[in-house]
Design an enzyme around this catalytic site. Structure first.
Site, PDB file in Angstrom:
ATOM      1  N   HIS A  23      -4.543 -11.700  -2.572  1.00  0.00           N
ATOM      2  CA  HIS A  23      -5.149 -10.651  -1.740  1.00  0.00           C
ATOM      3  C   HIS A  23      -6.558 -11.141  -1.396  1.00  0.00           C
ATOM      4  O   HIS A  23      -7.174 -11.845  -2.195  1.00  0.00           O
ATOM      5  CB  HIS A  23      -5.212  -9.375  -2.590  1.00  0.00           C
ATOM      6  CG  HIS A  23      -5.654  -8.152  -1.868  1.00  0.00           C
ATOM      7  ND1 HIS A  23      -6.977  -7.899  -1.581  1.00  0.00           N
ATOM      8  CD2 HIS A  23      -4.958  -7.090  -1.394  1.00  0.00           C
ATOM      9  CE1 HIS A  23      -7.072  -6.731  -0.967  1.00  0.00           C
ATOM     10  NE2 HIS A  23      -5.860  -6.220  -0.833  1.00  0.00           N
ATOM     11  N   ASP A  77      -5.977 -11.125 -11.466  1.00  0.00           N
ATOM     12  CA  ASP A  77      -5.928  -9.937 -10.616  1.00  0.00           C
ATOM     13  C   ASP A  77      -4.619  -9.215 -10.963  1.00  0.00           C
ATOM     14  O   ASP A  77      -3.538  -9.640 -10.555  1.00  0.00           O
ATOM     15  CB  ASP A  77      -5.960 -10.373  -9.149  1.00  0.00           C
ATOM     16  CG  ASP A  77      -5.792  -9.188  -8.207  1.00  0.00           C
ATOM     17  OD1 ASP A  77      -5.519  -8.075  -8.677  1.00  0.00           O
ATOM     18  OD2 ASP A  77      -5.927  -9.393  -6.976  1.00  0.00           O
ATOM     19  N   GLN A 129      -1.475  -5.304  -9.062  1.00  0.00           N
ATOM     20  CA  GLN A 129      -0.063  -4.956  -8.837  1.00  0.00           C
ATOM     21  C   GLN A 129       0.779  -5.140 -10.100  1.00  0.00           C
ATOM     22  O   GLN A 129       2.006  -5.038 -10.039  1.00  0.00           O
ATOM     23  CB  GLN A 129       0.521  -5.800  -7.699  1.00  0.00           C
ATOM     24  CG  GLN A 129      -0.181  -5.640  -6.366  1.00  0.00           C
ATOM     25  CD  GLN A 129      -0.147  -4.204  -5.833  1.00  0.00           C
ATOM     26  OE1 GLN A 129       0.623  -3.360  -6.302  1.00  0.00           O
ATOM     27  NE2 GLN A 129      -0.994  -3.924  -4.867  1.00  0.00           N
ATOM     28  N   LYS A 158      -3.931   2.714  -7.947  1.00  0.00           N
ATOM     29  CA  LYS A 158      -2.590   2.153  -7.769  1.00  0.00           C
ATOM     30  C   LYS A 158      -1.685   2.493  -8.951  1.00  0.00           C
ATOM     31  O   LYS A 158      -0.539   2.077  -9.011  1.00  0.00           O
ATOM     32  CB  LYS A 158      -2.674   0.634  -7.609  1.00  0.00           C
ATOM     33  CG  LYS A 158      -3.384   0.190  -6.323  1.00  0.00           C
ATOM     34  CD  LYS A 158      -3.326  -1.303  -6.172  1.00  0.00           C
ATOM     35  CE  LYS A 158      -4.294  -1.852  -5.148  1.00  0.00           C
ATOM     36  NZ  LYS A 158      -3.950  -1.568  -3.757  1.00  0.00           N
ATOM     37  N   CYS A 205      -3.860  -7.624   3.830  1.00  0.00           N
ATOM     38  CA  CYS A 205      -5.040  -8.307   3.254  1.00  0.00           C
ATOM     39  C   CYS A 205      -4.638  -9.626   2.615  1.00  0.00           C
ATOM     40  O   CYS A 205      -5.156  -9.995   1.548  1.00  0.00           O
ATOM     41  CB  CYS A 205      -5.772  -7.428   2.243  1.00  0.00           C
ATOM     42  SG  CYS A 205      -6.376  -5.909   2.923  1.00  0.00           S
TER      43      CYS A 205
END
Ligand SMILES: Cc1ncc(COP(=O)(O)O)c(C=O)c1O
Length: 406
Positions: free
Chosen positions: A119, A197, A200, A223, A365
């Site tokens: 991202h 990261d 997700q 999220k 993104c």
């Protein structure tokens, strides 16, 4: 097994939008009653600033706020709550590490390694850091199936100071073997700093930072059923302790003299100004909700729905649909990005919206990834706990309507 129809009842947005087929949880998830009620509880019962009050409602707010830190620490297996820094979102957490630690350790000729599937939030801060410090920006590539490739023994050197990679791609859906990659990277260069990261990943699967043996892990509350405006930066305490603050002012300060200022210890050193108090307090309700369902059940449910979706889409549209990312379901999350005939992604999304189906269209993104795939944009349907196979069927009908109209 998760009963998504039952779960929908916990999410009031479905009462206000009957028939909503929400397939955009990768962008942001919906919020259950318990999270919304907790925000309202703070404002109606103990609304006040934290840390500074000597009166009861402020003490209550401070306790509730700090309790979330404890809940988050347990949720990701951190050693202590002092390793949990609250930011505004994943993007801010990454920028904090890039600005603070990045500028402390990077020198001309050093290297940062990231991947083409990131991202922008885990790509651009590192790219800017290299251009400012004269360091070298290295990018791991992917193969046609959406898996990372490259010989780490050759790519990582003793000059590679930072490895920043995503746990789960927000487009390909690939679940990267992060633990193995980190172990390998550290075997080659024990000094390397690893930043994961997990925007997700944390909402969808069990994560344990000690088991991963990463140095930093970042994610967003919004999220994972929690409120917007809250991000988490987890970091190993020794690293947080030696980093410079990112912003100055407010409760991150311990003493100010005319010629110098002393700062608090982590995590408070990184939390300048009044934070998103209500939102942080309500984040723990989101985690309690996820824990009640169980992360293993969530992962199993998403695998089940995604398997059904890939099967249904393939049978209904054959080679008219191009699903992006791995074919092996064990290595993909709840995201299905795809291209449909040669229709423009935004046109497809607008027609689906007429039937109350919310999907994302664009580059999500992730422009370097889309360039690599040779496409300008894609459609993305993402599945979470409140989505079931019935939502897949509605999407398939919606896409059939698109074919008729375009
Ligand atoms: C993998 C990944 N990283 C980072 C982000 C940025 O998250 P936020 O907008 O909450 O900062 C996203 C958002 O979609 C994401 O999917």
């Amino acid at each position: 097994m998760i009963d998504s129809k039952k779960i929908k009842k916990d999410f009031p947005i479905f009462d206000s939008n009957p028939g909503l087929v929400y397939l955009d949880s990768t962008a942001t998830s919906l919020k259950p009653h318990s999270v919304i009620n907790k925000i309202s509880e703070y404002y109606s019962k103990y609304s006040s600033n934290i840390f500074r009050g000597v009166y009861r409602i402020s003490e209550r707010a401070t306790e509730e706020f700090e309790e979330t830190r404890e809940v988050v620490a347990k949720f990701i297996g951190a050693k202590s709550r002092e390793e949990i820094v609250f930011t505004r979102n994943t993007t801010e957490s990454i920028n904090l590490v890039a600005y603070s630690l990045g500028r402390q350790v990077m020198r001309e000729g050093d290297e940062i390694l990231t991947t083409v599937m990131e991202h922008h939030s885990n790509f651009v801060p590192w790219q800017v850091l290299t251009s400012e410090t004269g360091a070298i920006f290295k990018i791991l590539d992917i193969n046609d199936d959406g898996y990372l490739i490259g010989d780490l023994d050759r790519i990582i050197t003793n000059k590679t100071k930072i490895l920043a990679l995503t746990y789960v791609s927000n487009v390909l859906s690939t679940i990267n073997p992060v633990k193995e990659i980190i172990a390998k990277a550290k075997a080659i260069n024990p000094e390397i700093i690893t930043v994961v990261d997990a925007a997700q990943a944390v909402p969808h699967m069990e994560i344990n930072v000690l088991d991963l043996d990463c140095d930093f892990l970042v994610f967003s509350s919004h999220k994972m059923l929690g409120p917007t405006g809250v991000g988490v930066l987890w970091g190993k305490y020794e690293l947080l302790d030696r980093m410079f603050p990112f912003m100055y002012g407010g409760e991150m300060i311990s003493e100010v003299y005319l010629d110098q200022t002393k700062f608090k210890k982590p995590p408070h050193k990184f939390e300048a100004g009044t934070p998103a108090i209500a939102e942080v307090i309500a984040l723990k309700e989101a985690i309690k909700y996820l824990n009640r369902i169980g992360l293993q059940n969530i992962r199993a449910h998403e695998e089940d729905v995604v398997k059904y979706a890939i099967d249904r889409l393939g049978k209904a549209f054959g080679d008219k649909i191009r699903i992006i990312g791995p074919k092996d379901l064990n290595t993909r999350g709840g995201i299905i990005a795809f291209n449909f005939e040669d229709y423009h992604a935004h046109d497809v999304a607008s027609i689906l919206d007429e039937d109350n189906i919310a999907v994302r269209a664009g580059n999500h993104c992730a422009m370097p990834l889309h360039k690599k795939l040779g496409i300008a944009a894609s459609l993305r349907a993402s599945y979470y706990i409140y989505n079931g196979k019935e939502d897949v069927d509605i999407l398939v009908s919606g896409l059939k309507k698109v074919q008729k109209l375009l």
